[in-house]
Design a protein around this motif. Structure first.
Motif, PDB file in Angstrom:
ATOM      1  N   ASP A 221      -0.576  -3.186  12.912  1.00  0.00           N
ATOM      2  CA  ASP A 221      -0.986  -3.897  11.698  1.00  0.00           C
ATOM      3  C   ASP A 221      -2.365  -3.400  11.298  1.00  0.00           C
ATOM      4  O   ASP A 221      -3.343  -3.579  12.029  1.00  0.00           O
ATOM      5  CB  ASP A 221      -1.011  -5.403  11.955  1.00  0.00           C
ATOM      6  N   THR A 223      -3.910  -4.177   8.341  1.00  0.00           N
ATOM      7  CA  THR A 223      -4.377  -4.962   7.193  1.00  0.00           C
ATOM      8  C   THR A 223      -5.896  -5.018   7.124  1.00  0.00           C
ATOM      9  O   THR A 223      -6.493  -4.766   6.064  1.00  0.00           O
ATOM     10  CB  THR A 223      -3.810  -6.388   7.257  1.00  0.00           C
ATOM     11  N   ALA A 226      -7.544  -1.575   6.507  1.00  0.00           N
ATOM     12  CA  ALA A 226      -7.153  -1.139   5.170  1.00  0.00           C
ATOM     13  C   ALA A 226      -8.006  -1.817   4.108  1.00  0.00           C
ATOM     14  O   ALA A 226      -8.482  -1.183   3.159  1.00  0.00           O
ATOM     15  CB  ALA A 226      -5.677  -1.427   4.930  1.00  0.00           C
ATOM     16  N   GLN A 227      -8.226  -3.100   4.265  1.00  0.00           N
ATOM     17  CA  GLN A 227      -9.062  -3.834   3.314  1.00  0.00           C
ATOM     18  C   GLN A 227     -10.513  -3.364   3.389  1.00  0.00           C
ATOM     19  O   GLN A 227     -11.187  -3.215   2.361  1.00  0.00           O
ATOM     20  CB  GLN A 227      -8.972  -5.333   3.597  1.00  0.00           C
ATOM     21  N   THR A 248       2.671   2.953   8.385  1.00  0.00           N
ATOM     22  CA  THR A 248       2.203   1.589   8.138  1.00  0.00           C
ATOM     23  C   THR A 248       0.809   1.594   7.531  1.00  0.00           C
ATOM     24  O   THR A 248       0.531   0.839   6.588  1.00  0.00           O
ATOM     25  CB  THR A 248       2.200   0.788   9.446  1.00  0.00           C
ATOM     26  N   THR A 251       0.823   2.651   3.849  1.00  0.00           N
ATOM     27  CA  THR A 251       1.442   1.587   3.053  1.00  0.00           C
ATOM     28  C   THR A 251       0.469   0.441   2.828  1.00  0.00           C
ATOM     29  O   THR A 251       0.296  -0.052   1.702  1.00  0.00           O
ATOM     30  CB  THR A 251       2.709   1.072   3.754  1.00  0.00           C
ATOM     31  N   GLN A 252      -0.213   0.022   3.892  1.00  0.00           N
ATOM     32  CA  GLN A 252      -1.129  -1.111   3.778  1.00  0.00           C
ATOM     33  C   GLN A 252      -2.408  -0.749   3.031  1.00  0.00           C
ATOM     34  O   GLN A 252      -3.006  -1.593   2.373  1.00  0.00           O
ATOM     35  CB  GLN A 252      -1.428  -1.680   5.169  1.00  0.00           C
ATOM     36  N   GLN A 255      -1.402  -1.074  -0.504  1.00  0.00           N
ATOM     37  CA  GLN A 255      -1.282  -2.494  -0.814  1.00  0.00           C
ATOM     38  C   GLN A 255      -2.646  -3.155  -0.975  1.00  0.00           C
ATOM     39  O   GLN A 255      -2.795  -4.123  -1.737  1.00  0.00           O
ATOM     40  CB  GLN A 255      -0.480  -3.202   0.278  1.00  0.00           C
ATOM     41  N   ALA A 256      -3.649  -2.607  -0.270  1.00  0.00           N
ATOM     42  CA  ALA A 256      -5.011  -3.147  -0.366  1.00  0.00           C
ATOM     43  C   ALA A 256      -5.739  -2.645  -1.613  1.00  0.00           C
ATOM     44  O   ALA A 256      -6.876  -3.053  -1.866  1.00  0.00           O
ATOM     45  CB  ALA A 256      -5.799  -2.774   0.885  1.00  0.00           C
ATOM     46  N   HIS A 279       4.092   6.285  -0.972  1.00  0.00           N
ATOM     47  CA  HIS A 279       2.701   6.170  -0.540  1.00  0.00           C
ATOM     48  C   HIS A 279       2.148   7.495  -0.002  1.00  0.00           C
ATOM     49  O   HIS A 279       0.942   7.716  -0.011  1.00  0.00           O
ATOM     50  CB  HIS A 279       2.562   5.087   0.536  1.00  0.00           C
TER      51      HIS A 279
END
Length: 387
Positions: A221, A223, A226-227, A248, A251-252, A255-256, A279
């Motif tokens: 993960d 997330t 990525a942020q 992953t 992709t994230q 998404q961020a 992506h």
């Protein structure tokens, strides 16, 4: 080729202490004497990941090696009636298992040379064993320190940092100055590239590393990193992760809100980037070999591999192929298929160099060097954008 995918894991793990002790005692008595000429059958053992998270590298190398053996035997390159025989054993991602299986192979006096693991941690554990036993081993991948450590350890993969400069040069030329790095700190090859080599390349190319975030091999993960990266809004993100992690992470990152350039590594080559879908479109990555190369040596290998296996070869296959041809050239050069004869021949070919699937191959000591190329993934196929 006989791929020995055994159920020996438990037994192998129990044998590690005893086998390591044996290696330390020096089993010179089981080693073939030099000057014995070329035997009719020359036995090689490959110990690499044929299952597990980096099986794509181990299986690729094994298939490349299989093709090389078929060609060498078919051409009677080493003489009429002379055959290379390769037995593949699965190290299954385990350091202890790799060490045990290599030690088991070394105890067989008929084994003349070992094709070593693809993971740096496994290879660093194996290297002292083969040096103590005085048996030549040719590694692929395993680009971290502590692998090529003496007269009997050889590497048929150029360390990634020796050709990764293509990526830094690309970013500089494209004006993508602000760069973030997301990397696997557990995997030595990627960690050393991220922490030592790429920063030096970035400085030379006039790049500014705005963020560098380590993660573990178990991280799935992304997330939070990525942020963190997206908030910096870099021009490019250098993704130094294993193939499954890259999917992953990219992709994230999208998404961020990150919209910039992705730069990958050899784990993304050969179609692996496709798993990330849209992506990954436009992603670039340096590789030591690409099936998109147009040079005659590359095309010959690609055509032969596709005929044999029904698919395009990845970089790992080219490495496995050139490793076995290096061994064949070594035996022919020394006129001796004993362990010492192969070691001497490997050193001689390393001094001279040769042309293989990866191009004009040179060496620094026992360590391979190739020119490398920069590839781009367009969502359907790989293309070469610089050499």
């Amino acid at each position: 080729m006989n791929w020995t995918l055994t159920c020996r894991k438990a037994a192998a793990l129990m044998m590690v202490p005893a086998m390591l002790a044996l290696a330390g005692c020096g089993a010179a008595a089981t080693t073939e004497a030099a000057g014995a000429g070329i035997a009719d059958e020359i036995k090689m053992v490959g110990v690499r990941d044929l299952t597990g998270p980096v099986a794509y590298a181990g299986v690729g190398a094994a298939r490349g090696a299989e093709l090389a053996v078929k060609e060498i035997n078919g051409q009677e390159y080493l003489g009429e009636g002379v055959s290379l025989v390769l037995d593949e054993i699965d190290s299954a991602g385990a350091i202890e298992r790799a060490a045990a299986e290599v030690t088991r192979a070394l105890s067989d006096k008929d084994v003349s040379v070992v094709l070593g693991p693809v993971q740096g941690q496994q290879s660093a554990a194996v290297a002292p064993i083969v040096e103590a036993q005085k048996v030549p081993v040719v590694f692929t991948q395993s680009a971290s320190d502590g692998v090529v450590i003496g007269d009997y350890t050889f590497r048929a993969t150029a360390p990634m940092h020796t050709f990764y400069g293509h990526a830094a040069e690309f970013l500089g030329k494209e004006g993508l100055k602000d760069v973030a790095v997301l990397y696997n700190s557990t995997y030595p090859t990627l960690a050393e590239l991220a922490e030592t080599h790429f920063p030096a390349m970035a400085e030379k190319a006039g790049l500014n590393i705005v963020e560098s975030i380590p993660v573990q091999s178990t991280t799935q993960d992304f997330t939070s990193p990525a942020q963190q990266i997206a908030q910096k809004a870099p021009d490019a993100v250098v993704v130094l992760l294993l193939s499954s992690q890259s999917v992953t992470a990219m992709t994230q990152l999208r998404q961020a809100g990150y919209e910039g350039q992705f730069v990958g590594n050899t784990n993304n080559a050969g179609g692996n980037a496709a798993q990330a879908g849209q992506h990954a479109v436009g992603m670039v990555y340096p590789v030591d070999f690409s099936a998109a190369q147009t040079e005659p040596h590359a095309r010959k290998f690609v055509d032969s591999y596709r005929k044999e296996f029904g698919e395009l070869p990845q970089t790992y296959a080219a490495e496995g192929y050139d490793a076995v041809w290096w061994i064949a050239h070594a035996i022919k050069a020394s006129g001796d298929s004993s362990r010492e004869g192969i070691r001497d021949g490997l050193e001689q070919i390393a001094r001279e160099g040769f042309t293989g699937a990866m191009g004009d191959i040179t060496f620094e000591g026992n360590d391979m060097r190739v020119p490398g190329v920069l590839a781009r993934w367009d969502g359907k196929q790989e293309s070469i954008i610089s050499d």
